[in-house]
Design an enzyme around this catalytic site. Structure first.
Site, PDB file in Angstrom:
ATOM      1  N   LYS A   9       0.842  -1.093   0.039  1.00  0.00           N
ATOM      2  CA  LYS A   9      -0.050  -0.103  -0.058  1.00  0.00           C
ATOM      3  C   LYS A   9       0.943   1.269   0.025  1.00  0.00           C
ATOM      4  O   LYS A   9       2.109   1.265   0.378  1.00  0.00           O
ATOM      5  CB  LYS A   9      -0.789  -0.101   1.110  1.00  0.00           C
ATOM      6  CG  LYS A   9      -2.006  -0.964   1.229  1.00  0.00           C
ATOM      7  CD  LYS A   9      -2.976  -1.024   2.315  1.00  0.00           C
ATOM      8  CE  LYS A   9      -4.065  -2.184   2.309  1.00  0.00           C
ATOM      9  NZ  LYS A   9      -5.103  -1.850   3.466  1.00  0.00           N
ATOM     10  N   TYR A  49     -12.488  -2.306  -3.927  1.00  0.00           N
ATOM     11  CA  TYR A  49     -12.930  -2.654  -2.378  1.00  0.00           C
ATOM     12  C   TYR A  49     -14.697  -2.807  -2.504  1.00  0.00           C
ATOM     13  O   TYR A  49     -15.061  -2.185  -1.424  1.00  0.00           O
ATOM     14  CB  TYR A  49     -12.411  -1.470  -1.534  1.00  0.00           C
ATOM     15  CG  TYR A  49     -10.963  -1.900  -1.353  1.00  0.00           C
ATOM     16  CD1 TYR A  49     -10.768  -2.788  -0.519  1.00  0.00           C
ATOM     17  CD2 TYR A  49      -9.880  -1.034  -1.246  1.00  0.00           C
ATOM     18  CE1 TYR A  49      -9.610  -3.228   0.226  1.00  0.00           C
ATOM     19  CE2 TYR A  49      -8.690  -0.990  -1.200  1.00  0.00           C
ATOM     20  CZ  TYR A  49      -8.306  -2.150  -0.035  1.00  0.00           C
ATOM     21  OH  TYR A  49      -7.143  -2.428   0.253  1.00  0.00           O
ATOM     22  N   ASN A 112      -1.952  -0.089   6.907  1.00  0.00           N
ATOM     23  CA  ASN A 112      -1.641  -1.235   7.312  1.00  0.00           C
ATOM     24  C   ASN A 112      -0.663  -2.049   6.389  1.00  0.00           C
ATOM     25  O   ASN A 112      -0.257  -3.188   6.302  1.00  0.00           O
ATOM     26  CB  ASN A 112      -2.812  -2.172   8.015  1.00  0.00           C
ATOM     27  CG  ASN A 112      -3.886  -2.529   6.695  1.00  0.00           C
ATOM     28  OD1 ASN A 112      -3.758  -1.881   5.541  1.00  0.00           O
ATOM     29  ND2 ASN A 112      -4.702  -3.321   7.038  1.00  0.00           N
ATOM     30  N   HIS A 115      -2.130  -5.544   1.748  1.00  0.00           N
ATOM     31  CA  HIS A 115      -3.489  -6.158   1.342  1.00  0.00           C
ATOM     32  C   HIS A 115      -3.251  -7.560   0.746  1.00  0.00           C
ATOM     33  O   HIS A 115      -2.210  -7.908   0.359  1.00  0.00           O
ATOM     34  CB  HIS A 115      -4.318  -5.255   0.387  1.00  0.00           C
ATOM     35  CG  HIS A 115      -5.464  -6.227  -0.303  1.00  0.00           C
ATOM     36  ND1 HIS A 115      -6.514  -6.092   0.634  1.00  0.00           N
ATOM     37  CD2 HIS A 115      -5.552  -6.792  -1.069  1.00  0.00           C
ATOM     38  CE1 HIS A 115      -7.601  -6.950  -0.100  1.00  0.00           C
ATOM     39  NE2 HIS A 115      -7.043  -7.313  -1.001  1.00  0.00           N
ATOM     40  N   GLU A 126      -9.586 -10.245  -7.975  1.00  0.00           N
ATOM     41  CA  GLU A 126      -8.343  -9.457  -7.587  1.00  0.00           C
ATOM     42  C   GLU A 126      -7.599  -9.451  -8.675  1.00  0.00           C
ATOM     43  O   GLU A 126      -6.973  -8.351  -9.096  1.00  0.00           O
ATOM     44  CB  GLU A 126      -8.216  -9.392  -6.222  1.00  0.00           C
ATOM     45  CG  GLU A 126      -9.281  -8.932  -5.194  1.00  0.00           C
ATOM     46  CD  GLU A 126      -8.791  -8.907  -3.749  1.00  0.00           C
ATOM     47  OE1 GLU A 126      -9.376  -8.527  -2.790  1.00  0.00           O
ATOM     48  OE2 GLU A 126      -7.570  -9.462  -3.330  1.00  0.00           O
TER      49      GLU A 126
HETATM   50  P1  CMP Z   1      -7.226  -4.374   3.486  1.00  0.00           P
HETATM   51  O1  CMP Z   1      -6.771  -5.929   3.765  1.00  0.00           O
HETATM   52  O2  CMP Z   1      -6.658  -3.821   2.447  1.00  0.00           O
HETATM   53  O3  CMP Z   1      -8.925  -4.604   3.417  1.00  0.00           O
HETATM   54  C1  CMP Z   1      -9.807  -3.615   3.601  1.00  0.00           C
HETATM   55  C2  CMP Z   1      -8.925  -2.389   4.444  1.00  0.00           C
HETATM   56  O4  CMP Z   1      -9.953  -1.538   4.884  1.00  0.00           O
HETATM   57  C3  CMP Z   1      -8.354  -3.067   5.158  1.00  0.00           C
HETATM   58  O5  CMP Z   1      -7.131  -3.522   4.832  1.00  0.00           O
HETATM   59  C4  CMP Z   1      -8.037  -1.826   6.292  1.00  0.00           C
HETATM   60  O6  CMP Z   1      -6.715  -1.007   5.906  1.00  0.00           O
HETATM   61  C5  CMP Z   1      -9.060  -0.800   6.078  1.00  0.00           C
HETATM   62  N1  CMP Z   1      -9.971  -0.535   7.313  1.00  0.00           N
HETATM   63  C6  CMP Z   1     -10.184   0.711   7.935  1.00  0.00           C
HETATM   64  N2  CMP Z   1     -10.795   0.592   8.876  1.00  0.00           N
HETATM   65  C7  CMP Z   1     -11.058  -0.881   8.970  1.00  0.00           C
HETATM   66  C8  CMP Z   1     -12.043  -1.414  10.115  1.00  0.00           C
HETATM   67  N3  CMP Z   1     -12.512  -0.944  10.985  1.00  0.00           N
HETATM   68  N4  CMP Z   1     -12.253  -2.793   9.822  1.00  0.00           N
HETATM   69  C9  CMP Z   1     -11.553  -3.599   8.617  1.00  0.00           C
HETATM   70  N5  CMP Z   1     -10.688  -2.672   7.728  1.00  0.00           N
HETATM   71  C10 CMP Z   1     -10.684  -1.410   7.940  1.00  0.00           C
END
Ligand code: CMP
Length: 138
Positions: A9, A49, A112, A115, A126
């Site tokens: 990311k 998403y 984070n 992904h 995806e």
């Molecule tokens: P990712 O694995 O990319 O999938 C969805 C993303 O939403 C997740 O990582 C997080 O970066 C983001 N996100 C932000 N807030 C939340 C939340 N409360 N619960 C889950 N994902 C979240």
């Protein structure tokens, strides 16, 4: 051999962590079957998403994914989907286990760092969303 889809990311690309994350990926015996560096647009991120579109964090999530370049990857190994999720660690870095990418590099739930697909159907969608068959050398 199973394939999964991964993103490094913007928060990790911005902090020059591409090499360190790829090193962890290769050290766990994944093969990189495809890779490219792109700048996502809001419509592309929103479609990617789409399963989260009713969630309160959808707007912030899609905006943050467009703040800088990302690295898109197709990773391959036996049990790749589960293995990549294990290597990433919990979505919330505060809950991630030691040794995982998110424990080591992520800064918050939104930033984070990586992904990964959560199931075979998601991986199929995806991968095909970003890569054509001719770009994947398995
Ligand atoms: P990712 O694995 O990319 O999938 C969805 C993303 O939403 C997740 O990582 C997080 O970066 C983001 N996100 C932000 N807030 C939340 C939340 N409360 N619960 C889950 N994902 C979240």
């Amino acid at each position: 051999m199973e394939q999964t889809f991964a993103i490094i990311k913007p928060d990790a690309v911005e902090r020059n962590l591409i090499g360190k994350i790829l090193e962890k990926i290769e050290s766990k015996e994944f093969r990189v079957a495809a890779m490219k560096r792109v700048l996502l647009t809001i419509p592309v991120a929103e479609c990617f998403y789409h399963v989260h579109k009713e969630r309160p964090f959808f707007k912030d999530l899609t905006a943050s994914m467009c703040t800088g370049p990302v690295i898109l990857l197709v990773l391959q190994k036996e049990g790749a989907i589960k293995a990549w999720r294990e290597l990433m660690g919990a979505t919330n870095p505060a809950e991630a286990d030691a040794g995982t990418i998110r424990k080591e590099f992520a800064v918050s739930l939104e930033k984070n760092s990586v992904h990964g697909s959560d199931a075979p159907e998601t991986a199929a969608f995806e991968i095909s969303y970003f890569f054509s068959q001719t770009e994947i050398l398995s």
